[in-house]
Design an enzyme around this catalytic site. Sequence first.
Site, PDB file in Angstrom:
ATOM      1  N   CYS A 121     -21.968  -8.001  36.748  1.00 16.92           N
ATOM      2  CA  CYS A 121     -21.370  -9.250  36.261  1.00 16.92           C
ATOM      3  C   CYS A 121     -22.285 -10.464  36.463  1.00 16.92           C
ATOM      4  O   CYS A 121     -22.043 -11.524  35.882  1.00 16.92           O
ATOM      5  CB  CYS A 121     -20.025  -9.498  36.928  1.00 16.92           C
ATOM      6  SG  CYS A 121     -18.853  -8.177  36.652  1.00 16.92           S
ATOM      7  N   HIS A 143     -18.254 -17.073  37.105  1.00 20.31           N
ATOM      8  CA  HIS A 143     -17.969 -15.772  36.503  1.00 20.31           C
ATOM      9  C   HIS A 143     -16.452 -15.637  36.374  1.00 20.31           C
ATOM     10  O   HIS A 143     -15.705 -15.943  37.293  1.00 20.31           O
ATOM     11  CB  HIS A 143     -18.537 -14.666  37.393  1.00 20.31           C
ATOM     12  CG  HIS A 143     -18.075 -13.304  36.994  1.00 20.31           C
ATOM     13  ND1 HIS A 143     -18.102 -12.878  35.693  1.00 20.31           N
ATOM     14  CD2 HIS A 143     -17.540 -12.282  37.714  1.00 20.31           C
ATOM     15  CE1 HIS A 143     -17.611 -11.649  35.628  1.00 20.31           C
ATOM     16  NE2 HIS A 143     -17.265 -11.264  36.842  1.00 20.31           N
ATOM     17  N   ASN A 185     -12.424 -10.082  32.147  1.00 20.67           N
ATOM     18  CA  ASN A 185     -13.750 -10.055  32.768  1.00 20.67           C
ATOM     19  C   ASN A 185     -14.720  -9.367  31.807  1.00 20.67           C
ATOM     20  O   ASN A 185     -14.658  -8.150  31.623  1.00 20.67           O
ATOM     21  CB  ASN A 185     -13.649  -9.297  34.094  1.00 20.67           C
ATOM     22  CG  ASN A 185     -14.974  -9.223  34.833  1.00 20.67           C
ATOM     23  OD1 ASN A 185     -16.019  -9.545  34.285  1.00 20.67           O
ATOM     24  ND2 ASN A 185     -14.918  -8.775  36.074  1.00 20.67           N
TER      25      ASN A 185
HETATM   26  O1  UT7 Z   1     -16.587  -9.157  38.536  1.00 22.50           O
HETATM   27  C1  UT7 Z   1     -16.316  -8.528  39.714  1.00 22.50           C
HETATM   28  C2  UT7 Z   1     -15.405  -7.418  39.363  1.00 22.50           C
HETATM   29  N1  UT7 Z   1     -14.084  -7.377  39.837  1.00 22.50           N
HETATM   30  C3  UT7 Z   1     -13.310  -8.324  40.350  1.00 22.50           C
HETATM   31  O2  UT7 Z   1     -13.694  -9.424  40.536  1.00 22.50           O
HETATM   32  C4  UT7 Z   1     -11.923  -7.968  40.733  1.00 22.50           C
HETATM   33  C5  UT7 Z   1     -11.629  -8.366  42.132  1.00 22.50           C
HETATM   34  N2  UT7 Z   1     -10.292  -8.031  42.572  1.00 22.50           N
HETATM   35  C6  UT7 Z   1      -9.173  -8.517  42.004  1.00 22.50           C
HETATM   36  O3  UT7 Z   1      -9.228  -9.277  41.060  1.00 22.50           O
HETATM   37  C7  UT7 Z   1      -7.852  -8.146  42.628  1.00 22.50           C
HETATM   38  O4  UT7 Z   1      -8.069  -7.495  43.851  1.00 22.50           O
HETATM   39  C8  UT7 Z   1      -6.963  -7.266  41.726  1.00 22.50           C
HETATM   40  C9  UT7 Z   1      -6.499  -8.063  40.534  1.00 22.50           C
HETATM   41  C10 UT7 Z   1      -7.758  -6.060  41.246  1.00 22.50           C
HETATM   42  C11 UT7 Z   1      -5.744  -6.797  42.496  1.00 22.50           C
HETATM   43  O5  UT7 Z   1      -5.039  -7.890  43.013  1.00 22.50           O
HETATM   44  P1  UT7 Z   1      -4.502  -7.863  44.522  1.00 22.50           P
HETATM   45  O6  UT7 Z   1      -3.714  -9.069  44.742  1.00 22.50           O
HETATM   46  O7  UT7 Z   1      -5.715  -7.676  45.393  1.00 22.50           O
HETATM   47  O8  UT7 Z   1      -3.527  -6.641  44.510  1.00 22.50           O
HETATM   48  P2  UT7 Z   1      -3.627  -5.294  45.365  1.00 22.50           P
HETATM   49  O9  UT7 Z   1      -4.859  -4.518  45.032  1.00 22.50           O
HETATM   50  O10 UT7 Z   1      -3.390  -5.662  46.766  1.00 22.50           O
HETATM   51  O11 UT7 Z   1      -2.405  -4.468  44.802  1.00 22.50           O
HETATM   52  C12 UT7 Z   1      -1.099  -4.881  45.019  1.00 22.50           C
HETATM   53  C13 UT7 Z   1      -0.150  -3.881  44.383  1.00 22.50           C
HETATM   54  C14 UT7 Z   1      -0.439  -2.412  44.710  1.00 22.50           C
HETATM   55  O12 UT7 Z   1       0.809  -1.782  44.891  1.00 22.50           O
HETATM   56  P3  UT7 Z   1       1.362  -1.475  46.379  1.00 22.50           P
HETATM   57  O13 UT7 Z   1       0.338  -0.541  46.957  1.00 22.50           O
HETATM   58  O14 UT7 Z   1       1.424  -2.796  47.067  1.00 22.50           O
HETATM   59  O15 UT7 Z   1       2.681  -0.841  46.106  1.00 22.50           O
HETATM   60  C15 UT7 Z   1      -1.056  -1.882  43.459  1.00 22.50           C
HETATM   61  O16 UT7 Z   1      -0.803  -0.512  43.256  1.00 22.50           O
HETATM   62  O17 UT7 Z   1      -0.226  -3.992  42.962  1.00 22.50           O
HETATM   63  C16 UT7 Z   1      -0.369  -2.699  42.399  1.00 22.50           C
HETATM   64  N3  UT7 Z   1      -1.096  -2.779  41.167  1.00 22.50           N
HETATM   65  C17 UT7 Z   1      -0.485  -3.054  40.000  1.00 22.50           C
HETATM   66  N4  UT7 Z   1       0.809  -3.264  39.682  1.00 22.50           N
HETATM   67  C18 UT7 Z   1       1.089  -3.521  38.395  1.00 22.50           C
HETATM   68  C19 UT7 Z   1      -2.425  -2.688  40.962  1.00 22.50           C
HETATM   69  N5  UT7 Z   1      -2.696  -2.866  39.663  1.00 22.50           N
HETATM   70  C20 UT7 Z   1      -1.522  -3.099  39.050  1.00 22.50           C
HETATM   71  C21 UT7 Z   1      -1.139  -3.366  37.723  1.00 22.50           C
HETATM   72  N6  UT7 Z   1       0.154  -3.579  37.458  1.00 22.50           N
HETATM   73  N7  UT7 Z   1      -2.058  -3.448  36.723  1.00 22.50           N
END
Ligand code: UT7
Length: 329
Positions: free
Chosen positions: A117, A256, A286
């Site tokens: 990225c 980004h 992204n």
């Molecule tokens: O360019 C660099 C590349 N990537 C990034 O910059 C991404 C960086 N990370 C993020 O943007 C965030 O960490 C995410 C958007 C990927 C996730 O957000 P989060 O607030 O960190 O959520 P989490 O990973 O803590 O997940 C919370 C919950 C989980 O469920 P449980 O285990 O709490 O029951 C996930 O399974 O949300 C669940 N979950 C979803 N639910 C509905 C994960 N993806 C989804 C989804 N829809 N698409």
Amino acid sequence: MKTSARRIGVVGVGMCVPKKVLTNADLEKMVDTTDEWIQTRTGIRERRVVEPGMATSDLAYDAAKEALKRAGCHAKDIDLVIVGTTSPDMLFPSTACLLQHRLGAKSAAGFDLSAACSGSVFSIITAQQYLQTGRFKRALVIGAEVLSGFVDWTDRSTCVLFGDGAGACVMSRVSRGGILATDLGCDGSAAEFLCIPGGGSRQPPSHASIDQRLHYLRMDGTEIFKLAVRRMAESAQTVIKAARVPADKIDCLIPHQANIRIIQAMAKRARLPMEKVYVNVDRYGNTSAASNLIALYEAVQEGKVKRGSHVLLVAFGAGLTWGSVLLQW
Ligand code: UT7
């Protein structure tokens, strides 16, 4: 690093995104997710994806043509083509070579740059070095990705995040303004947090690699989130300090575009107000290496970047990689 000697600047920008829009409502039909979750956790409403058969160089070509037009120059005037990408048309030859030929940039050398990225920012800084030494006069820099081919469309934690697109710019010597300071960094100790494990020499393509879904993007979102905020904020502060431009003189921060929460947290940490931050993650998701240049293009089009504006590009990506460019438009 504060830059000196020749002034190098951006003299034209372009972008291209595929026509096909994939909304959060569309994703609700594909995986167990909701528009509400995606919007509140990421800020993304929709992203663009290519039709089958369209490749990274196709998007790069249209973005490059526009940047050349806006720079008022022809492909034959370009002597360096750099394509920042992690989704090249092929493992080799480079997408830059394919593009050089298609554009008719007959005098240009070209290569791809792999910084995920951070691809646009790494490529801009790399081009700047060649231009500053006088080795080349005019560079075409592109960040382009078709990550939709590498996203696991059954994995709700990653497939909602990414989109396809390309951004491009022409760089050359300028008589005023230009790049004032840059910062680049990487940390391979965190490589496993965001990667496509299969398809390289470590795990070449095989029936087993396909069965294990090794050719798809994998990410530890939480770790990447924390590192992205920290590294981007530090990098932004590094260039602000190196350029001796007071933070309140930054007119437009172009981070980004991965997640609105990452953008807000990094802006707060770098003490830059959100009113000055350009955001389009809601419309494109992204787009990886394309993200900073697409956002720069739109910020210019919308008049948020004007002649004399201080613009700060800040990137972060797999590698880990990070970097910043502070320039005066
Ligand atoms: O360019 C660099 C590349 N990537 C990034 O910059 C991404 C960086 N990370 C993020 O943007 C965030 O960490 C995410 C958007 C990927 C996730 O957000 P989060 O607030 O960190 O959520 P989490 O990973 O803590 O997940 C919370 C919950 C989980 O469920 P449980 O285990 O709490 O029951 C996930 O399974 O949300 C669940 N979950 C979803 N639910 C509905 C994960 N993806 C989804 C989804 N829809 N698409």
